[in-house]
Enzyme design. Structure first.
Site, short mmCIF file in Angstrom:
data_model
loop_
_atom_site.label_atom_id
_atom_site.label_comp_id
_atom_site.label_asym_id
_atom_site.label_seq_id
_atom_site.Cartn_x
_atom_site.Cartn_y
_atom_site.Cartn_z
N PRO A 2 0.84 -1.22 0.00
CA PRO A 2 0.00 0.00 0.00
C PRO A 2 0.86 1.26 0.00
O PRO A 2 1.82 1.34 0.75
CB PRO A 2 -0.79 -0.10 1.31
CG PRO A 2 -0.66 -1.50 1.76
CD PRO A 2 0.62 -2.03 1.19
N GLU A 3 0.55 2.20 -0.87
CA GLU A 3 1.26 3.47 -0.94
C GLU A 3 0.31 4.57 -0.46
O GLU A 3 -0.78 4.29 0.01
CB GLU A 3 1.72 3.73 -2.39
CG GLU A 3 2.60 2.59 -2.93
CD GLU A 3 3.07 2.81 -4.37
OE1 GLU A 3 3.13 3.97 -4.80
OE2 GLU A 3 3.37 1.82 -5.04
N HIS A 88 -5.94 -13.92 8.38
CA HIS A 88 -4.71 -13.70 9.13
C HIS A 88 -4.85 -12.51 10.08
O HIS A 88 -4.05 -11.57 10.04
CB HIS A 88 -3.56 -13.43 8.16
CG HIS A 88 -3.39 -14.50 7.13
ND1 HIS A 88 -2.84 -15.73 7.43
CD2 HIS A 88 -3.71 -14.54 5.82
CE1 HIS A 88 -2.82 -16.47 6.33
NE2 HIS A 88 -3.35 -15.78 5.34
N ARG A 107 1.62 -11.65 5.65
CA ARG A 107 3.09 -11.77 5.66
C ARG A 107 3.77 -11.25 6.91
O ARG A 107 4.99 -11.34 7.04
CB ARG A 107 3.65 -11.10 4.40
CG ARG A 107 3.14 -11.83 3.15
CD ARG A 107 3.65 -11.25 1.88
NE ARG A 107 5.10 -11.36 1.76
CZ ARG A 107 5.80 -10.88 0.74
NH1 ARG A 107 5.18 -10.26 -0.24
NH2 ARG A 107 7.10 -11.02 0.68
N ARG A 150 22.69 12.43 -5.97
CA ARG A 150 23.20 11.66 -7.11
C ARG A 150 22.36 10.41 -7.36
O ARG A 150 22.66 9.63 -8.26
CB ARG A 150 24.66 11.29 -6.88
CG ARG A 150 25.54 12.53 -6.72
CD ARG A 150 27.00 12.22 -6.94
NE ARG A 150 27.23 11.69 -8.28
CZ ARG A 150 28.39 11.19 -8.69
NH1 ARG A 150 29.40 11.11 -7.85
NH2 ARG A 150 28.53 10.72 -9.92
#
Ligand SMILES: [Zn+2]
Length: 268
Positions: A2-3, A88, A107, A150
């Protein structure tokens, strides 16, 4: 994973469900991986019996703001907050009026931190975060000052200490929108390019929130419904399909172990 748009969608939905309600009880089913800085006893003592003042978000972290304490939750890879139990369940939050929230996490990478209201800004997990899109700090000037790096621009976008909340999918989409090659060094962007990227990040995130996020893996809204932004991808997951802009084939490379999708012809 999820973002920002997925976490923001969850935040908005949970706010409607539980803001203003008192937490009656909680049950931790999985303390070993989930609880990062407190015991189950401490967590219960701090928030059970307290009213949830607000649901907030910082980057990809959800903030359950109770009267005195804040529960900070990161969903990581597979975490979901649901209104119904799933396979879960790791944490159950029972609010008054029969509103129960289930944290489901196949997970087990999900992370929970407890903080007092006063000490929230000192929480190391939050301290590291960069500028928040949609906040006052997200200005072109602040954005540009962080580009002095960079790093490849794609990896720069994923670096949560620069701009927070953008993950792999939205980084690819924003770079396509801004017509910038993903391997460019961040500091090499011209002022026009940095302005385009600054705007593209907001635009992509805003659209993804409108579509309630992207469901290509485990993400669901609290109601169990799917997000819809995946139907709007211009490059992500579209290897060899025609570019929406120039009709050339979409390419894929790997950067920092993550797939980057882009158009070689119109991103330079
Ligand atoms: Zn193209």
């Amino acid at each position: 994973m999820p973002e920002l748009p997925e976490v923001e969608t969850i935040r908005q939905d949970l706010e409607q469900e539980i803001a203003g309600k008192t937490l009656r009880d909680l049950e931790v089913k999985e303390r070993l991986h989930l609880l990062k800085n407190c015991s189950e006893r401490e967590l219960k003592r701090s928030v059970v019996g307290q009213r949830l003042i607000a649901m907030k978000r910082r980057g990809k972290y959800l903030l359950f703001c109770f009267e005195k304490f804040v529960v900070v939750l990161h969903l990581r890879m597979s975490g979901r907050l649901l209104l119904e139990p799933a396979k879960h369940t790791r944490l159950i939050l029972e609010f008054e009026k029969n509103k129960t929230i289930y944290f489901d996490d196949a997970r087990r990478f999900g992370a929970l931190y407890l903080s007092s209201q006063e000490e929230l800004e000192k929480l190391p997990a939050l301290q590291k975060l960069g500028i928040e899109p949609f906040s006052k700090e997200y200005s072109l000037r602040n954005f540009r000052s962080r580009l002095n790096s960079r790093q490849e621009i794609k990896r720069w976008l994923l670096d949560q200490s620069k701009v927070t909340g953008v993950g792999n999918i939205y980084a690819c989409e924003a770079l396509f929108e801004a017509r910038i090659g993903p391997e460019r060094e961040a500091s090499s962007l011209s002022s026009q390019e940095s302005k385009r990227l600054f705007e593209a990040v907001l635009q992509i995130l805003r659209r993804a929130i409108e579509f309630k996020g992207t469901s290509i893996e485990s993400y669901r809204m609290p109601s169990g419904e799917l997000g819809n932004f995946q139907k709007n991808f211009k490059v992500y997951g579209r290897l060899k399909e025609p570019c929406h802009r120039c009709h050339g084939p979409i390419s894929r490379i790997t950067q920092g172990g993550r797939s980057t999708y882009f158009c070689r012809a119109c991103q330079s």
